[in-house]
Design an enzyme around this catalytic site. Structure first.
Site, PDB file in Angstrom:
ATOM      1  N   GLY A 185       0.825  -1.204   0.000  1.00  0.00           N
ATOM      2  CA  GLY A 185       0.000   0.000   0.000  1.00  0.00           C
ATOM      3  C   GLY A 185       0.857   1.250   0.000  1.00  0.00           C
ATOM      4  O   GLY A 185       0.562   2.213   0.705  1.00  0.00           O
ATOM      5  N   HIS A 186       1.935   1.226  -0.803  1.00  0.00           N
ATOM      6  CA  HIS A 186       2.824   2.377  -0.897  1.00  0.00           C
ATOM      7  C   HIS A 186       3.669   2.267  -2.174  1.00  0.00           C
ATOM      8  O   HIS A 186       3.648   1.257  -2.855  1.00  0.00           O
ATOM      9  CB  HIS A 186       3.731   2.475   0.336  1.00  0.00           C
ATOM     10  N   ALA A 187       4.408   3.337  -2.438  1.00  0.00           N
ATOM     11  CA  ALA A 187       5.388   3.366  -3.529  1.00  0.00           C
ATOM     12  C   ALA A 187       6.658   3.990  -2.965  1.00  0.00           C
ATOM     13  O   ALA A 187       6.636   4.634  -1.910  1.00  0.00           O
ATOM     14  CB  ALA A 187       4.870   4.195  -4.703  1.00  0.00           C
ATOM     15  N   ARG A 211       2.595  -0.579  -4.892  1.00  0.00           N
ATOM     16  CA  ARG A 211       2.461  -2.022  -4.741  1.00  0.00           C
ATOM     17  C   ARG A 211       1.538  -2.371  -3.596  1.00  0.00           C
ATOM     18  O   ARG A 211       1.507  -1.678  -2.566  1.00  0.00           O
ATOM     19  CB  ARG A 211       3.820  -2.691  -4.544  1.00  0.00           C
TER      20      ARG A 211
END
Length: 137
Positions: free
Chosen positions: A51-53, A98
């Protein structure tokens, strides 16, 4: 960088009747040097990770045991990869959102990272990531 730069990499595998061995060398089998290794395990059923990049970080994600899915998003396109073999890894370049999900019971997700942990390298808000991705693309 875009989603087309992310791909499954086959890692060396030495087969032996006593068990297989896979190894990974920085800048040889993967397109970056390794500064950090971490792993996820005991992920409860139905839980999601990621839940981040990352702005600069390169990663290789490996299903060291069990299986799970990885959804990648470059701000324009999305693609999901299913990982279930220890000698294959998913290379993720910077500026890719992702989300990891569908963890099997007992799965272990090993991650090789190009940098040490730096909170300022993260996009944790999807709208903020999407805006940055549009500016770069």
């Amino acid at each position: 960088m875009s989603l087309s730069d992310c791909r499954i990499l086959e890692l060396p595998r030495i087969s032996d009747p006593r068990g297989n061995l896979t190894f990974i060398e920085s800048d040889n089998h993967i397109p970056f040097g390794i500064d950090r290794v971490y792993y996820l395990y005991d992920v409860p059923g139905g839980a999601e990770r990621g839940g981040h990049a990352h702005k600069q970080l390169h990663q290789l994600i490996i299903a060291a045991s069990g299986s799970f899915s990885v959804m990648l998003d470059d701000g324009t396109e999305r693609r999901t990869f299913f990982l279930n073999r220890s000698n294959y890894g998913l290379y993720i370049c910077p500026m890719i959102w992702r989300e990891l999900h569908d963890f099997s019971s007992g799965s272990v997700c090993m991650v090789l990272a190009s940098r040490k942990y730096e909170e300022e390298d993260y996009y944790r808000d999807y709208a903020e990531f999407q805006e940055a991705a549009e500016k770069r693309g």
